[in-house]
Design a protein around this motif. Sequence first.
Motif, short mmCIF file in Angstrom:
data_model
loop_
_atom_site.label_atom_id
_atom_site.label_comp_id
_atom_site.label_asym_id
_atom_site.label_seq_id
_atom_site.Cartn_x
_atom_site.Cartn_y
_atom_site.Cartn_z
N GLU A 122 28.98 85.00 35.68
CA GLU A 122 30.22 85.24 36.46
C GLU A 122 30.07 85.37 38.00
O GLU A 122 31.10 85.31 38.63
N SER A 128 33.92 75.54 27.78
CA SER A 128 34.93 76.09 28.63
C SER A 128 34.22 76.70 30.01
O SER A 128 33.28 77.72 29.80
N ALA A 163 35.93 78.53 31.98
CA ALA A 163 37.03 79.32 32.72
C ALA A 163 36.47 80.64 33.06
O ALA A 163 37.27 81.36 33.77
N LYS A 164 35.32 81.43 32.57
CA LYS A 164 34.79 82.53 33.30
C LYS A 164 34.32 82.23 34.60
O LYS A 164 34.08 83.43 35.23
N THR A 196 34.86 81.81 37.32
CA THR A 196 35.90 81.71 38.62
C THR A 196 35.31 81.85 39.91
O THR A 196 36.32 81.52 40.84
N GLY A 255 38.87 74.78 31.00
CA GLY A 255 38.96 75.71 31.92
C GLY A 255 38.63 75.38 33.53
O GLY A 255 38.45 76.13 34.33
N GLU A 295 40.81 73.93 35.40
CA GLU A 295 41.83 74.50 36.21
C GLU A 295 41.86 75.94 36.78
O GLU A 295 42.45 76.47 37.44
N MET A 296 40.72 76.65 36.06
CA MET A 296 40.57 78.20 36.38
C MET A 296 39.79 78.37 37.80
O MET A 296 39.71 79.50 38.36
N LEU A 297 39.09 77.13 37.98
CA LEU A 297 38.24 77.43 39.04
C LEU A 297 38.76 77.04 40.53
O LEU A 297 38.55 75.91 41.09
N VAL A 298 39.51 77.89 40.88
CA VAL A 298 40.50 77.94 41.93
C VAL A 298 39.74 78.00 43.23
O VAL A 298 40.35 77.62 44.39
N LYS A 331 45.90 72.64 41.08
CA LYS A 331 45.59 74.18 41.45
C LYS A 331 44.14 74.13 41.91
O LYS A 331 44.01 75.54 42.24
#
Length: 940
Positions: free
Chosen positions: A566, A584, A586-587, A589, A607, A609-612, A634
């Motif tokens: 993370e 994925s 997603a974690k 970030t 996931g 789209e979660m990597l903002v 995003k």
Amino acid sequence: MEMLGSIVGNIVPSVGECWSYHKEADQHVKNLKRKWELLESRKDDIKTKLDSELRQGKKPKQEVKLWLQNVETIKGDIDIGQEPARWMFLSRMKEGEFAFKKTKEVEELYQAGDFTDGLVLDLPERVGNMMPPSTLVGESTAQRTKKEIIACLLDNNVGKTGVYGMGGVGKTTVMKEVNNFLLNELDKFESVIWVTVSKDNDIIKLQNEIACKLKLGLPKFEDEITGAVELYKALKDRRYVLILDDLWETFALEKVGIPEPTSANECKIVLTTRYLDVCRGMSCKDIKMELLSKDEAQELFVHKMGSDVFSTPHLKAYAEEVLQTCARLPLAIVTIAGSFKRLVHDYEWRDALERLRTSLKGFDNIEKQVHEVLKFSYERLKEEKLKQCLLHCALYPEDHKIYKEHLIEHLIDEGIIERMKSRQAEFDRGYSMLTELENACLLEGVIEKYYEEGKWVKMHDLVRDMVLQVASPEFMVEGHLGLEDFSDEGKWKENLVKASLMYNKISRIPSNVSPMCPNLSTLLLQGNESLNNVPDSLFEHLHGLKVLDLSYTGIMSLPNSVYSLENLNILSLRWCRKLKHVSSLAKLTTLRKLDLGGTDISEVPDGLEMLVNLTYLNLEAWNIKIMPLGILPKLSHLQYLRFSRKVTVKGEEMERLKKLENVWVRFDDLYEFCTFIRSFEKRQLASYQIQCNLGQSESSLVLPEDVQSLEIAECNDLTSLRDVPSLKHVRELKEIYLSRCKGIEHVLSSSVTDSLQTLEILQLWCLDNLRGLFRKERAASARVPPNTFSCLKKIDIQDCPNIKKLLPPLLHLRNLEEILVNKCNQLEEIIGEASDEFEEEEIEEEGMDTTKITLPNLRHLTLADLPELKTICSSNKVIVCDSLEDIVLLRCPKLKRFPLFLHLSPPPSLQNIYAYNKKWWDSLEWDSPNTKNVLQPFFR
């Protein structure tokens, strides 16, 4: 009586022959003179042709050399300056006899000079690269050592030479001079091969390096035996010099495939090493590289300082003591001078000198002292970031040439270069930092073939050793040592911060390996091509990992434990060609950089789209065909975005990425493209490659003013680039590629010529209706300016069946390097004559020589499959091109004249002429009869 008859029978013919020699003496002498003139002409022709072929690095046949010697010998025998005296019977008879017999010898020699199978032997292409010169050593010491080495190379009794001396003494520098001398001034050797060996002494790596330098074009060797066999075949018939720089251990030549140098094969090996034992172990004649003299050391110090501090009274004593600490070692002198260069006041010198004295206390060994001098230079770096940059460079393998752009990318990844307002600003900072380290002589600039100067750096191995000692125990570096097994967990200390195992041969990581390194922030495993699997256990306890580089490995999947890192900022998987799926993300970030370019994945990872926080995204994976909508907007921090050509993006989504600087994308239609381009009207992209399906509205195409490369394909409604109004405003255009556009009749017009003055490449393929480059315009202001193509380097026209004339006359084409014209069925002229379309009067104002078309940089001329081509230029003009390397003229049956203007010899760079066939070549007309003879040796 029989005996008397026999005697009389022998005497009568002899008297008859003597009388004949006397009577025909004048004729015999004339015949000899005539035959001799023919022989001498043949000799001159052969010498001219031979000289031309020898300039190409070929070798004269022994029979040719012997024939030329025989001609010179018989020339010394013949004296035909005067006719025989008529009143002296005996003298006249002897001269007649001599002339008669010599005429026969001359005739036989003339016939023997008909070398129909050629004068020379083709030798392998000469191999070798010039090395950039350096000033790390004193002139006298360097020149003395250089002369010793060259003397050994010229001595038939010396096959192997070893140059030894401590690190930093200048061995490599002297060998660079020797290398350049061999290539520039000595034709004795066909190949000069330079290989840097270093500590690893990897036989297969050494074999592959030699094969690469020989340009064998073979796949990389996987085992020593195959490599040895192939190298031996390649080297056994060459006269080569093999330079092995920085050798640490001995090895058997036959194990590598290197033939033993002997007086018979005239081959040589020169090695440099720190150890005399290595020289002797390799059976070399050893030459010691001595330290500089005191005067040379002072001269080098002054040179690097840029001023003579020894002539400055209040600094002289300090400068002498500083110089003394360098122990007359060039590397130490250069480095310490870089540290003291900016000091002006005496108190600055006293302070720096006191620090230097402190660091050197207790060191009486020269090598340890030099180590401390280098460390002192490191510690004198003003910025902590510069020190961190140098530390990072030590993570690369020994003697590794580091591409600056990639290095700066890594410095950004590591946070050594802090985030700034733009990537361009970050790169500017990176280049400035590297320049500072080069100026401090802690990094060396490297020139690589095919690259511009200033693109590469490397670190001297002594500097690298010092830096790694400074970084220990927080750094673990095992690069390029042939490491195959990852199982030594003893090296994974708890306080480890950075670990580099890049470019090894690691093929497996045992499933029980689980390093307990909570502080490890960087793990570099790139370049381990045989590594197919990474176990979950490897990352179980690496929760602090921020940078993970697995690029150029053979991994087929990522371990699940990676998806739980993370704190990970950088995940680089570039060119993991076997990687088919990424789970994925997603974690992850905190990820700022994701590089999946060149992988085999077929879908955008879940996931994403979660990597903002992403600023860098490379999805140039050829099997990805769709970018799902809604993801890109995003990722608003993106500065770098790259897709393959198969993926199209939406203009509205791209428009929302306000921080983009580097873009490689494709749009589905012109509207989407223009929407994106208009969003950048008030800011510039640093670099981009944008593709678009044009459709039928070319006039509305909006081009960025700083566009450098324009490629248009399959746009059948486009009739000319004149239809793109925004092209008028382009100021940096370097490349135009047009292909399969059926509507194009003319590429350009005078109204857009300002945009073409920066053009370097013009490529036109499969334009069925192309009539000419420029559209005819009658107005005086519409004439094509001579400087329109002043920067053009390459023109490539293929499969354009209706064009008749290629280039207008008398353009300035001084930078043109290559002309390639192929399969243009109606083409009649390459460079047209003045006509209604191209008027002569505009040129007369320029005051140019209109009889010569000068192309000083033209290197390659290829004209093929042009059935109607009648002329290259008009009959009253010739082409002057002194840089030609090769000429290809294939299937141009109507071409009758080749208007190449030569001086007395061919262009020195000329290597080959490939022509339709010899009969056609022989039928060509030439402006000078000498031209054909001069070019004949190059005909293939």
